[in-house]
Motif scaffolding. Structure first.
Motif, PDB file in Angstrom:
ATOM      1  N   ALA A 175       0.832  -1.205   0.000  1.00  0.00           N
ATOM      2  CA  ALA A 175       0.000   0.000   0.000  1.00  0.00           C
ATOM      3  C   ALA A 175       0.865   1.251   0.000  1.00  0.00           C
ATOM      4  O   ALA A 175       0.596   2.222  -0.730  1.00  0.00           O
ATOM      5  N   PHE A 176       1.903   1.237   0.801  1.00  0.00           N
ATOM      6  CA  PHE A 176       2.782   2.404   0.921  1.00  0.00           C
ATOM      7  C   PHE A 176       3.472   2.700  -0.409  1.00  0.00           C
ATOM      8  O   PHE A 176       3.502   3.848  -0.871  1.00  0.00           O
ATOM      9  N   LEU A 177       4.000   1.660  -1.056  1.00  0.00           N
ATOM     10  CA  LEU A 177       4.740   1.857  -2.305  1.00  0.00           C
ATOM     11  C   LEU A 177       3.815   2.278  -3.450  1.00  0.00           C
ATOM     12  O   LEU A 177       4.155   3.159  -4.244  1.00  0.00           O
ATOM     13  N   ALA A 178       2.642   1.639  -3.544  1.00  0.00           N
ATOM     14  CA  ALA A 178       1.708   2.000  -4.611  1.00  0.00           C
ATOM     15  C   ALA A 178       1.267   3.451  -4.477  1.00  0.00           C
ATOM     16  O   ALA A 178       1.134   4.176  -5.474  1.00  0.00           O
ATOM     17  N   ASN A 179       1.055   3.888  -3.246  1.00  0.00           N
ATOM     18  CA  ASN A 179       0.653   5.275  -3.031  1.00  0.00           C
ATOM     19  C   ASN A 179       1.791   6.249  -3.291  1.00  0.00           C
ATOM     20  O   ASN A 179       1.564   7.396  -3.684  1.00  0.00           O
ATOM     21  N   ARG A 180       3.029   5.800  -3.066  1.00  0.00           N
ATOM     22  CA  ARG A 180       4.157   6.682  -3.367  1.00  0.00           C
ATOM     23  C   ARG A 180       4.258   6.937  -4.873  1.00  0.00           C
ATOM     24  O   ARG A 180       4.676   8.016  -5.292  1.00  0.00           O
ATOM     25  N   VAL A 181       3.898   5.953  -5.669  1.00  0.00           N
ATOM     26  CA  VAL A 181       3.907   6.153  -7.123  1.00  0.00           C
ATOM     27  C   VAL A 181       2.953   7.284  -7.488  1.00  0.00           C
ATOM     28  O   VAL A 181       3.282   8.193  -8.257  1.00  0.00           O
ATOM     29  N   GLY A 182       1.739   7.224  -6.927  1.00  0.00           N
ATOM     30  CA  GLY A 182       0.779   8.290  -7.176  1.00  0.00           C
ATOM     31  C   GLY A 182       1.243   9.623  -6.638  1.00  0.00           C
ATOM     32  O   GLY A 182       1.030  10.676  -7.258  1.00  0.00           O
ATOM     33  N   ASP A 183       1.896   9.597  -5.486  1.00  0.00           N
ATOM     34  CA  ASP A 183       2.327  10.851  -4.853  1.00  0.00           C
ATOM     35  C   ASP A 183       3.406  11.561  -5.657  1.00  0.00           C
ATOM     36  O   ASP A 183       3.536  12.791  -5.574  1.00  0.00           O
ATOM     37  N   ILE A 184       4.199  10.800  -6.420  1.00  0.00           N
ATOM     38  CA  ILE A 184       5.189  11.441  -7.300  1.00  0.00           C
ATOM     39  C   ILE A 184       4.466  12.327  -8.316  1.00  0.00           C
ATOM     40  O   ILE A 184       4.861  13.470  -8.580  1.00  0.00           O
ATOM     41  N   GLY A 185       3.377  11.802  -8.887  1.00  0.00           N
ATOM     42  CA  GLY A 185       2.583  12.602  -9.805  1.00  0.00           C
ATOM     43  C   GLY A 185       2.011  13.833  -9.134  1.00  0.00           C
ATOM     44  O   GLY A 185       2.016  14.943  -9.708  1.00  0.00           O
ATOM     45  N   PHE A 186       1.522  13.674  -7.904  1.00  0.00           N
ATOM     46  CA  PHE A 186       0.957  14.801  -7.156  1.00  0.00           C
ATOM     47  C   PHE A 186       2.019  15.878  -6.921  1.00  0.00           C
ATOM     48  O   PHE A 186       1.760  17.079  -7.112  1.00  0.00           O
TER      49      PHE A 186
END
Length: 656
Positions: A175-186
């Motif tokens: 969960a942490f890693l998948a959300n970090r991928v999205g957070d890079i875009g943010f």
């Protein structure tokens, strides 16, 4: 009036934080009972204050309020503030978050009663609530990102709450890693906003949007792209991570490794809806990016239909509901892509109640079954758990969009809205959500029949110990069941078809995209919508899904096995979840390990050790061996060397 509202919103936000600090720092000292009393009391007070703010903003029609609590930092002409935005969208989100959070807090008293980490769990849940409130009340991108990351961090702690389980550790890390991928875009989107708008304040950014539409940015050498679509695409990458859209959905089923109360909180009204809320909040930007709206339509439709299919082959009761959440988030994304932002928030609201209800009812079943989650080991539980069965049935009917339950009004509005949309990709999204109307009741009632009906498959040792859950578990179920029945009929008119709508000017839609305005022309009331449901294909799809589930699970279970054999290839595809997990494991996990091995062999072993470390030793040894050959011991060799040296110096002196 503005300052009292800002003060009230600040208190609403900080009360759960106070509860988290007390539970986390003093929990062991004050004991279990005092911990849950303090945490529940503070969230209850926060919820009551939120109701007061909602009355002022919605019933009394108070205009939007913004207020700065303090200045976080300054950099030249830029100023970063901790500032709150109180409008109808933030107020509705705040009320929903706190209602579900309060139900989860009360439910936790019964569910986690025997857990050693009781106080720690209350600390995490209260901190989670605080982070979500920061996210919805922020009036700028920076504070939004603070709440965004806070929710992500606490979800990591909650999913891995039972950290002695390897599966919980893997689930939380995923969960942490998948959300970090999205957070890079943010983060990239925030950087672009700051570069081209010169501010991170919502109001200033939205005011400049019409002027920025024509501006471009150099993405690659000699290749320029419009600024606003790039920003919107990057923002949606962040939303894909938080709101579990394909292909960043893989973390959400793994979050089932956490305790059931937090599954309800994450999946109902908080973390997974953060991306939906963020895109709706950014509607003044997305309206100028039709290409990105089309992208959202396609991704949302794919998520809604294909991830719903995966729920058909799950046997873990919580995972069925988890894949249902992913599918429903796809519906919300489709509404966003069709510019029906109000419909997306409306479905977010109704979904919060009936999905939290389904998760907590599933938790009641798990308690009764002594933490057994496999539906193949259940059956016939309706006789043992009548209240749990009734509330689960209400949640199932709402999720399946059966009138007059709440899911009918929000879900059908989304399907009709995308049908009216003229954006590219709308037709594909329409068929996805239309056929999803059949798939949803199919997997929902499959779970209901396997759990509460059919023949008993319960371990004979457990049969005599199964009984209804305690009142602290049942009261939240009843509290969530009531809005799951009535909230859709109460709010469908004000949320979607009133002029102005309940969300007012919180949402911006261009006239050419306003599909809800077209739908409003034929709206004659909520009761009429429910009574006319039979005239729409979606209703009969829902009924067909329920009937097929009844036939294949309760009446002729052998048909299910026959289908598995007949379509074994499709069954394998669904069991493998379309290969997303396998792809991630082979490409990203194993690929990273293999790449690390290559880097180790080449750079560490051969380059650093072989060339730099051992190579320097070998070079010195070679130089020593070469120099040793010059020491022959013959005087004429030395005399010749001296003569040659003298000649070299003379030539250098003469030529120099």
């Amino acid at each position: 009036m503005d300052q009292p509202l800002i003060l009230c919103a600040t208190v609403i936000m900080l009360l759960p934080l106070l509860g988290a600090l007390i539970a986390g720092l003093l929990g062991k000292r004050i004991g279990r009972q005092a911990t849950h009393c303090v945490a529940i009391a503070l969230v209850s007070l926060s919820f009551m204050l939120a109701l007061y703010v909602a009355r002022v903003m919605i019933i009394d029609a108070h205009p939007t309020v913004e207020g700065t609590l303090y200045t976080w930092a300054t950099a030249g002409s830029l100023q970063f503030d901790v500032a709150l935005l109180i409008d109808r969208l933030s107020v509705i989100m705040m009320v929903v978050v706190l209602f579900v959070s309060l139900a989860v807090h009360v439910y936790t008293v019964g569910y986690m009663a025997d857990d050693a980490g009781y106080q720690r769990f209350f600390c995490y849940v209260s901190l989670f609530t605080f982070s979500m409130l920061v996210l919805v009340l922020a009036n700028n991108f920076l504070l939004l990102f603070f709440g965004w990351e806070g929710v992500g961090l606490v979800s990591y702690l909650l999913i891995g709450f039972w950290f002695k389980r390897e599966s919980a550790n893997q689930g939380s890390l995923k969960a942490f890693l998948a959300n970090r991928v999205g957070d890079i875009g943010f983060l990239l989107a925030m950087a672009a906003v700051l570069m081209f708008f010169g501010t991170l304040h919502y109001h200033d950014v939205f005011a400049q949007a019409p002027q920025i539409v024509s501006r471009t940015m150099l993405l690659f050498p000699h290749y320029e792209v419009p600024v606003i679509p790039v920003i919107c695409f990057l923002l949606f990458i962040g939303a894909m991570g938080k709101s579990a859209q394909v292909p960043l959905h893989v973390w959400l089923p793994e979050s089932m490794e956490g305790p059931t109360p937090i599954s309800a909180l994450i999946h109902a009204a908080t973390m997974v809806t953060a991306g939906i809320y963020m895109v709706a909040r950014m509607s003044p930007l997305y309206e100028y990016s039709p290409a990105i709206l089309s992208c959202i339509l396609i991704i949302g439709g794919t998520t809604a239909f294909f991830l719903g299919l995966v729920a058909l082959v799950q046997f873990d009761i919580k995972r069925v509901i988890a894949y249902s959440t992913i599918s429903q988030l796809g519906y919300m994304a489709v509404a966003l892509g069709a510019s029906a932002y109000d419909a997306a928030i409306f479905h977010l609201l109704t979904h919060a109640f009936f999905k939290a209800l389904l998760f907590l009812a599933a938790g009641s079943v798990i308690i009764a079954m002594h933490h057994e989650q496999d539906m193949r080991k259940m059956g016939g539980l309706a006789a043992y758990l009548p209240v749990t069965y009734l509330t689960f049935m209400i949640g199932a009917l709402a999720l399946s969009a059966i009138p007059p339950f709440s899911g009918f009004f929000s879900k059908d509005a989304i399907i009709e809205a995308v049908n009216l949309s003229t954006l590219p990709g709308a037709r594909y999204a329409y068929y996805c959500v239309l056929f999803g109307a059949f798939i949803t009741p199919l997997y929902t009632f499959r779970a209901l029949f396997l759990t509460f009906h059919t023949k008993e498959r319960i371990n004979h040792k457990l049969r005599g110990q199964i009984h209804e859950s305690p009142w602290v578990v049942l009261i939240p179920l009843v509290a969530l069941a009531i809005p799951s029945i009535v909230i859709g009929q109460m709010l469908v008119g004000p949320m979607l078809f009133a002029q102005p709508t309940l969300l007012g000017d919180s949402i911006f839609v261009l006239p050419e995209h306003n599909v809800l305005e077209q739908m409003a022309r034929s709206y004659v009331g909520a009761s009429k919508l429910a009574l006319d449901a039979g005239a729409h294909l979606t209703f009969w799809f829902a009924i067909a899904g329920m009937v097929v589930a009844w036939l294949f699970i309760a009446v002729y279970p052998q048909w299910t096995e026959a289908l598995k054999l007949q379509f074994h290839w499709l069954y394998r595809v669904l069991v493998s979840k379309f290969g997303f997990d396998d792809f991630n494991r082979v490409v990203f996990v194993d690929g990273t390990v293999d790449l690390g091995g290559v880097c180790y062999e080449v750079s560490d072993v051969k380059l650093i050790d072989g060339v730099c470390v051992n190579g320097s030793g070998r070079l010195i040894a070679w130089l020593a061996r070469t120099a040793r050959r010059a020491q022959t011991g013959y005087l004429y060799h030395y005399a010749l060397s001296m003569v040659i040296g003298l000649l070299v110096f003379l030539l250098w002196f003469i030529l120099g």
